[in-house]
Write a protein that holds these residues in place. Structure first.
Motif, PDB file in Angstrom:
ATOM      1  N   TYR A   1      -7.680   1.195   8.403  1.00 29.93           N
ATOM      2  CA  TYR A   1      -7.309   0.222   7.372  1.00 29.93           C
ATOM      3  C   TYR A   1      -8.340   0.140   6.252  1.00 29.93           C
ATOM      4  O   TYR A   1      -8.468  -0.882   5.580  1.00 29.93           O
ATOM      5  CB  TYR A   1      -7.058  -1.160   7.996  1.00 29.93           C
ATOM      6  CG  TYR A   1      -6.001  -1.104   9.078  1.00 29.93           C
ATOM      7  CD1 TYR A   1      -4.654  -1.009   8.754  1.00 29.93           C
ATOM      8  CD2 TYR A   1      -6.352  -1.097  10.420  1.00 29.93           C
ATOM      9  CE1 TYR A   1      -3.683  -0.919   9.727  1.00 29.93           C
ATOM     10  CE2 TYR A   1      -5.383  -1.008  11.420  1.00 29.93           C
ATOM     11  CZ  TYR A   1      -4.057  -0.914  11.066  1.00 29.93           C
ATOM     12  OH  TYR A   1      -3.097  -0.815  12.052  1.00 29.93           O
ATOM     13  N   ARG A   2      -9.066   1.240   6.018  1.00 29.21           N
ATOM     14  CA  ARG A   2     -10.049   1.331   4.938  1.00 29.21           C
ATOM     15  C   ARG A   2      -9.591   2.355   3.910  1.00 29.21           C
ATOM     16  O   ARG A   2      -8.900   3.322   4.231  1.00 29.21           O
ATOM     17  CB  ARG A   2     -11.421   1.746   5.493  1.00 29.21           C
ATOM     18  CG  ARG A   2     -12.016   0.762   6.487  1.00 29.21           C
ATOM     19  CD  ARG A   2     -12.435  -0.512   5.784  1.00 29.21           C
ATOM     20  NE  ARG A   2     -13.036  -1.479   6.701  1.00 29.21           N
ATOM     21  CZ  ARG A   2     -13.405  -2.698   6.354  1.00 29.21           C
ATOM     22  NH1 ARG A   2     -13.235  -3.118   5.120  1.00 29.21           N
ATOM     23  NH2 ARG A   2     -13.929  -3.531   7.232  1.00 29.21           N
ATOM     24  N   ASP A   3     -10.014   2.129   2.659  1.00 29.73           N
ATOM     25  CA  ASP A   3      -9.751   3.076   1.572  1.00 29.73           C
ATOM     26  C   ASP A   3      -8.258   3.360   1.407  1.00 29.73           C
ATOM     27  O   ASP A   3      -7.842   4.498   1.157  1.00 29.73           O
ATOM     28  CB  ASP A   3     -10.510   4.397   1.813  1.00 29.73           C
ATOM     29  CG  ASP A   3     -12.008   4.186   1.911  1.00 29.73           C
ATOM     30  OD1 ASP A   3     -12.540   3.365   1.138  1.00 29.73           O
ATOM     31  OD2 ASP A   3     -12.649   4.820   2.778  1.00 29.73           O
TER      32      ASP A   3
ATOM     33  N   LYS B   1      -6.108 -12.648   4.444  1.00 25.42           N
ATOM     34  CA  LYS B   1      -7.201 -12.133   3.602  1.00 25.42           C
ATOM     35  C   LYS B   1      -7.434 -10.660   3.945  1.00 25.42           C
ATOM     36  O   LYS B   1      -8.310 -10.314   4.722  1.00 25.42           O
ATOM     37  CB  LYS B   1      -8.463 -12.960   3.857  1.00 25.42           C
ATOM     38  CG  LYS B   1      -9.623 -12.674   2.925  1.00 25.42           C
ATOM     39  CD  LYS B   1      -9.426 -13.247   1.528  1.00 25.42           C
ATOM     40  CE  LYS B   1     -10.743 -13.189   0.736  1.00 25.42           C
ATOM     41  NZ  LYS B   1     -10.533 -13.598  -0.666  1.00 25.42           N
TER      42      LYS B   1
ATOM     43  N   ASN C   1      -4.025  -9.997  -6.537  1.00 31.70           N
ATOM     44  CA  ASN C   1      -4.688  -8.925  -5.800  1.00 31.70           C
ATOM     45  C   ASN C   1      -4.032  -7.589  -6.144  1.00 31.70           C
ATOM     46  O   ASN C   1      -2.870  -7.541  -6.554  1.00 31.70           O
ATOM     47  CB  ASN C   1      -4.617  -9.192  -4.296  1.00 31.70           C
ATOM     48  CG  ASN C   1      -5.654  -8.423  -3.496  1.00 31.70           C
ATOM     49  OD1 ASN C   1      -6.217  -7.442  -3.963  1.00 31.70           O
ATOM     50  ND2 ASN C   1      -5.913  -8.871  -2.281  1.00 31.70           N
TER      51      ASN C   1
ATOM     52  N   ASN D   1      -8.575  -8.243   2.107  1.00 29.59           N
ATOM     53  CA  ASN D   1      -9.764  -7.642   1.505  1.00 29.59           C
ATOM     54  C   ASN D   1     -10.537  -8.742   0.777  1.00 29.59           C
ATOM     55  O   ASN D   1     -10.233  -9.925   0.938  1.00 29.59           O
ATOM     56  CB  ASN D   1      -9.382  -6.486   0.562  1.00 29.59           C
ATOM     57  CG  ASN D   1      -8.323  -6.886  -0.459  1.00 29.59           C
ATOM     58  OD1 ASN D   1      -8.366  -7.972  -1.038  1.00 29.59           O
ATOM     59  ND2 ASN D   1      -7.355  -6.011  -0.684  1.00 29.59           N
ATOM     60  N   ASP D   2     -11.511  -8.342  -0.036  1.00 28.94           N
ATOM     61  CA  ASP D   2     -12.387  -9.332  -0.666  1.00 28.94           C
ATOM     62  C   ASP D   2     -11.760 -10.017  -1.884  1.00 28.94           C
ATOM     63  O   ASP D   2     -12.336 -10.957  -2.426  1.00 28.94           O
ATOM     64  CB  ASP D   2     -13.711  -8.675  -1.091  1.00 28.94           C
ATOM     65  CG  ASP D   2     -14.544  -8.249   0.104  1.00 28.94           C
ATOM     66  OD1 ASP D   2     -14.338  -8.812   1.182  1.00 28.94           O
ATOM     67  OD2 ASP D   2     -15.397  -7.357  -0.057  1.00 28.94           O
ATOM     68  N   ARG D   3     -10.604  -9.540  -2.322  1.00 36.73           N
ATOM     69  CA  ARG D   3      -9.941 -10.185  -3.454  1.00 36.73           C
ATOM     70  C   ARG D   3      -9.052 -11.336  -2.966  1.00 36.73           C
ATOM     71  O   ARG D   3      -9.237 -11.840  -1.863  1.00 36.73           O
ATOM     72  CB  ARG D   3      -9.133  -9.144  -4.243  1.00 36.73           C
ATOM     73  CG  ARG D   3     -10.032  -8.183  -5.049  1.00 36.73           C
ATOM     74  CD  ARG D   3      -9.173  -7.278  -5.935  1.00 36.73           C
ATOM     75  NE  ARG D   3      -8.355  -8.040  -6.865  1.00 36.73           N
ATOM     76  CZ  ARG D   3      -8.768  -8.463  -8.060  1.00 36.73           C
ATOM     77  NH1 ARG D   3      -9.992  -8.177  -8.484  1.00 36.73           N
ATOM     78  NH2 ARG D   3      -7.944  -9.139  -8.850  1.00 36.73           N
TER      79      ARG D   3
ATOM     80  N   TYR E   1       0.845  -1.200   0.000  1.00 41.21           N
ATOM     81  CA  TYR E   1       0.000   0.000   0.000  1.00 41.21           C
ATOM     82  C   TYR E   1       0.879   1.248   0.000  1.00 41.21           C
ATOM     83  O   TYR E   1       1.957   1.258   0.610  1.00 41.21           O
ATOM     84  CB  TYR E   1      -0.933   0.018   1.210  1.00 41.21           C
ATOM     85  CG  TYR E   1      -1.982  -1.069   1.159  1.00 41.21           C
ATOM     86  CD1 TYR E   1      -3.105  -0.937   0.345  1.00 41.21           C
ATOM     87  CD2 TYR E   1      -1.840  -2.239   1.893  1.00 41.21           C
ATOM     88  CE1 TYR E   1      -4.066  -1.936   0.271  1.00 41.21           C
ATOM     89  CE2 TYR E   1      -2.789  -3.252   1.828  1.00 41.21           C
ATOM     90  CZ  TYR E   1      -3.901  -3.092   1.017  1.00 41.21           C
ATOM     91  OH  TYR E   1      -4.842  -4.087   0.938  1.00 41.21           O
TER      92      TYR E   1
END
Length: 459
Positions: A169-171, A259, A216, A261-263, A157
């Motif tokens: 830990y968002r966006d 995991k 990802n 995120n959703d990927r 990131y």
């Protein structure tokens, strides 16, 4: 703690070389570190002169609560090894002088890794490194040694760790904003970070193979040459900590969580084989050009214990989010020839014949995962287990046994495993069952974003 004249690689350091570097001013700090239950390096930063004059001679100690805390480093009740009732005593950090290495991401610093012992000098049985050493000793008694390599994925990131914390830990902005699997362009976009990691790990004594993009967004993998299993686990632990510190130094962050995120999740594929103590091949019959019966029994043992030992392959709540249909993370306990849908994939021939365990994620503790593989495989050899027919086609669509769905299921399987108690001992089993209980209780008490989104207004 005898001085070692035979470091593991030419770039590792002997005590005499460290003494000269300290005397000459090239080193002023020595990190003494071990790997805890969660797979993290813990320890102390010693002044170099103190290391030479005292730690090398008299040893060094630390609180035994370091093997009895949760991920947040909270002391929790229920561990036999460490408690208020026992006074939270010390344990000895036994320096492994074969592990001295440069730490190039820290100025004028070297590191030495260690085993853990009681103040009476006995190995701490639930120490991850002790558990792996026990399996190494068991294999050695039969004239074998194990070599392994770990393939560890992470997501990059552009945000620093502090920025990521502040954002909850968002966006976050990934290092790449599309699938860069094998993409030279994609790896090149984050090459300043990847190059720094590769170069520093080489200086730290590792044999670096390559870096490649993954599926990802911002996901990459850096590979290292195989080695004996303890060296591989040592290098793995140093690499994870070092990669995070290097990213932080560049104002970025990386995560190895299974995991994020959703990927696609972060895997830790483990390649392992047994060899003779002289390096001879024992998994392959050169005359027939086929696997040996010993190799088949080893594979059968890994499969027979896989569900019961999953706690050591997938040790966290989040680990189980990775096991999804068609995700390249396995859901079935099955083996196949070069079949990435299986939990065990066989690759190579002759001296390169090995099994790849695809179950562990990037959050796995390498010592525990390798100890579980070796314990399972050696059990298979002892019991002369027959290898079931290989999986042909997609294991995702098969009726093969499913890996545990949750940490709670894995915990129960491990607790009730007669094999686990036989190969690791009751004290170790109870210790890691409690480790799982602590995580499960903490998660069950947490209010998640999912609950808030579903229920804040509508329920």
């Amino acid at each position: 703690m005898p001085e070692s004249d035979h470091p593991r690689s030419p770039r590792m350091l002997t005590v005499d070389e460290v003494r000269a570097a300290i005397t000459g001013g090239q080193v002023d700090t020595v990190v003494v570190a071990f790997t805890d239950m969660q797979g993290r390096l813990q320890g102390k930063f010693l002044h170099a002169a103190y290391f030479l004059d005292h730690a090398l001679v008299d040893g060094i100690e630390g609180c035994n609560y370091l093997l009895a805390v949760d991920t947040e480093m909270n002391t929790v009740e229920g561990y036999e090894i460490s408690s208020w009732e026992s006074g939270y005593g010390d344990m000895e950090f036994v320096l492994d002088l074969d592990t001295i290495r440069w730490v190039p991401w820290l100025e004028r610093t070297v590191m030495v890794q260690c085993d853990l012992a009681t103040t009476d000098g006995e190995p701490v049985p639930m120490s991850p490194r002790s558990m792996l050493r026990a399996q190494v000793d068991k294999a050695a008694a039969s004239g074998w040694k194990a070599v392994a390599g770990t393939e560890l994925e992470f997501v990059v990131y552009r945000d620093s760790y502090e920025e990521a914390w502040t954002k909850g830990y968002r966006d976050l902005t990934p290092g790449n904003q599309y699938n860069v699997d094998y993409s030279v362009m994609g790896s090149g976009r984050v090459e300043p970070l990847l190059r720094r990691i590769r170069g520093d790990m080489y200086t730290a004594g590792m044999v670096v193979e390559s870096a490649k993009g993954e599926c990802n967004f911002g996901q990459h993998e850096i590979g290292f040459l195989f080695d004996d299993v303890v060296t591989t686990a040592d290098n793995h632990s140093v690499y994870k900590t070092g990669a995070k510190m290097i990213a932080a130094d560049l104002g970025q962050s990386v995560t190895f969580m299974a995991k994020p995120n959703d990927r696609e999740g972060n895997s830790c594929h483990i390649h392992l084989s047994l060899r003779g103590q002289d390096g001879s091949t024992i998994f392959w019959d050169e005359e027939s050009g086929e696997r040996t019966a010993l190799y088949d029994s080893f594979i059968a043992g890994v499969l027979a214990t896989m569900r019961e030992f999953t706690l050591f392959y997938a040790p966290n709540i989040n680990s189980y989010k990775r096991f999804a249909q068609g995700s390249f993370a396995p859901t079935a306990v099955a083996w196949g020839m070069d079949n990435r849908s299986c939990s065990v994939r066989l690759v190579g021939e002759g001296a390169s014949a090995r099994l790849e365990n695809r179950l562990p994620g990037g959050d796995a503790n390498p010592y525990l995962a390798l100890a579980a593989m070796m314990a399972g495989g050696l059990y298979g050899i002892e019991q002369e287990l027959e290898l079931e027919p290989m999986m042909v086609g997609s294991a995702y669509d098969s009726d093969a046994p499913h890996v545990p769905h949750t940490l709670h299921e894995a915990r129960d399987l491990f607790r009730d495993s007669k094999i686990a108690r036989a190969v690791f001992g009751d004290a170790v089993v109870e210790h890691y069952v409690h480790f799982a209980d602590v995580e499960i209780e903490a998660f069950d008490a947490a209010v998640t974003d999912w609950e808030l989104r579903r229920g804040f207004e509508r329920l």
